[in-house]
Scaffold this active site. Structure first.
Site, PDB file in Angstrom:
ATOM      1  N   LYS A 171      -5.150   8.098  10.268  1.00 23.69           N
ATOM      2  CA  LYS A 171      -3.797   7.516  10.376  1.00 23.69           C
ATOM      3  C   LYS A 171      -2.744   7.767   9.356  1.00 23.69           C
ATOM      4  O   LYS A 171      -1.778   8.094   9.769  1.00 23.69           O
ATOM      5  CB  LYS A 171      -3.875   5.873  10.651  1.00 23.69           C
ATOM      6  CG  LYS A 171      -2.533   5.360  10.881  1.00 23.69           C
ATOM      7  CD  LYS A 171      -2.172   5.795  12.213  1.00 23.69           C
ATOM      8  CE  LYS A 171      -0.518   5.088  12.195  1.00 23.69           C
ATOM      9  NZ  LYS A 171      -0.643   3.584  12.539  1.00 23.69           N
ATOM     10  N   LYS A 239       5.826   1.483   4.324  1.00 22.33           N
ATOM     11  CA  LYS A 239       4.314   0.942   3.762  1.00 22.33           C
ATOM     12  C   LYS A 239       3.163   2.060   4.262  1.00 22.33           C
ATOM     13  O   LYS A 239       2.540   2.356   3.193  1.00 22.33           O
ATOM     14  CB  LYS A 239       4.121  -0.346   4.829  1.00 22.33           C
ATOM     15  CG  LYS A 239       2.723  -0.937   4.539  1.00 22.33           C
ATOM     16  CD  LYS A 239       1.559  -0.543   5.446  1.00 22.33           C
ATOM     17  CE  LYS A 239       2.121  -0.790   7.141  1.00 22.33           C
ATOM     18  NZ  LYS A 239       1.002  -0.469   7.825  1.00 22.33           N
TER      19      LYS A 239
END
Length: 294
Positions: A171, A239
């Site tokens: 990811k 993030k």
């Protein structure tokens, strides 16, 4: 059909939980903002007012929250999943967090008699709404197979990529590629506009060649329209790029373009654009080019 506790019913989690309820699973949802449970209840699920109540009797616990500390609090915190879920429950963490945090939580889960897989998703709000997410799964192969009937309800491309933490690593790579694509698409659009080109026509022809991509298909029109209603917020991509840069440094891997786009994402956030869709990186290109936002 499984009894599923679904914790985190935000932009992504809510439609995912709804799909599971409509597929016939018994879904009990919990969200810190209780109003976010409404769509699930309308789809036939139920709402709980605590994690403890949500996980009582659950075969499967699904988690979709923003960041590593949130997952740690939900799973290992006081009154969290580890304290209240039935022994043997399968925990599917759909959140995008640090690979090392996932690995540590998986070890804690095993010690407590749970099975945990990391299953971060790609596809944004549209992918969640259309049950067309790409899901990269880390964990034991037998746990992946146990989760497969649930993953197939919410995802279109579901792949087991290795042991715990592997899903989060893949990811992170996904977010690196997506951020770079969005930034370059934004630069191309500002470049085209500066020359007075018919940008809609330009995007159409670019999409048919090697420059075509899912990013172009999903984000170009948002940029042309200056419509940045969030499908995936700049705050969250900021993030994720922090995860990429930290993990790359730990592995001794150099990501020069990734470092630049991470700084551009941070700049967008510092300029008040954190709540916008990540296609809002276009505004940063406008600022750097001295062109007023339209």
């Amino acid at each position: 059909m499984s009894t599923i506790a679904f914790i985190g019913l935000g932009i992504m989690g809510s439609p995912m939980a709804v799909h599971l309820a409509k597929a016939g699973h018994r879904v009990v949802g919990y969200n810190r903002s209780p109003e976010r449970t409404a769509a699930l209840v309308e789809a036939g699920g139920t709402a709980a007012d605590s994690i403890a109540k949500a996980v009582a009797g659950a075969d499967v616990v699904a988690v979709m929250v923003p960041d590593s500390p949130d997952v740690q609090a939900v799973l290992a915190g006081e009154d969290g999943v580890f304290e209240h879920a039935p022994a043997g429950a399968l925990i599917i963490d759909f959140s995008s967090i640090r690979p090392d945090v996932t690995t540590a939580l998986a070890a804690q889960a095993a010690e407590r008699g749970f099975r945990l897989i990391d299953a971060p998703v790609s596809g944004g709000e549209a992918g969640a709404v259309n049950a067309a997410l790409s899901i990269m799964v880390g964990g034991a192969s037998e746990d992946f197979e146990s989760a497969r009937p649930i993953l197939d309800v919410v995802g279109k491309t579901v792949v087991h990529v290795g042991p715990n933490g592997s899903g989060q690593t893949v990811k992170a790579a996904n977010q690196l590629i997506v951020a770079g694509n969005i930034q370059l698409l934004a630069e191309a659009i500002i470049f085209l506009e500066a020359y007075g080109v018919d940008t809609a026509a330009a995007v159409e022809v670019l999409g048919g060649g090697l420059a075509g991509s899912a990013v172009l298909n999903q984000k170009a029109q948002k940029m042309l329209d200056r419509s940045f209603e969030p499908g995936f917020r700049i705050d969250l991509h900021h993030k994720d790029l922090g995860i990429v840069t930290s993990a790359a440094r730990e592995a001794g891997v150099v990501t020069p373009l990734g470092a630049v786009v991470a700084q551009l994402m941070a700049s967008a956030r510092a300029n008040g654009d954190g709540g916008l869709d990540h296609s809002g990186l276009l505004r940063g290109v406008e600022r750097l080019s001295g062109r007023p936002s339209q």
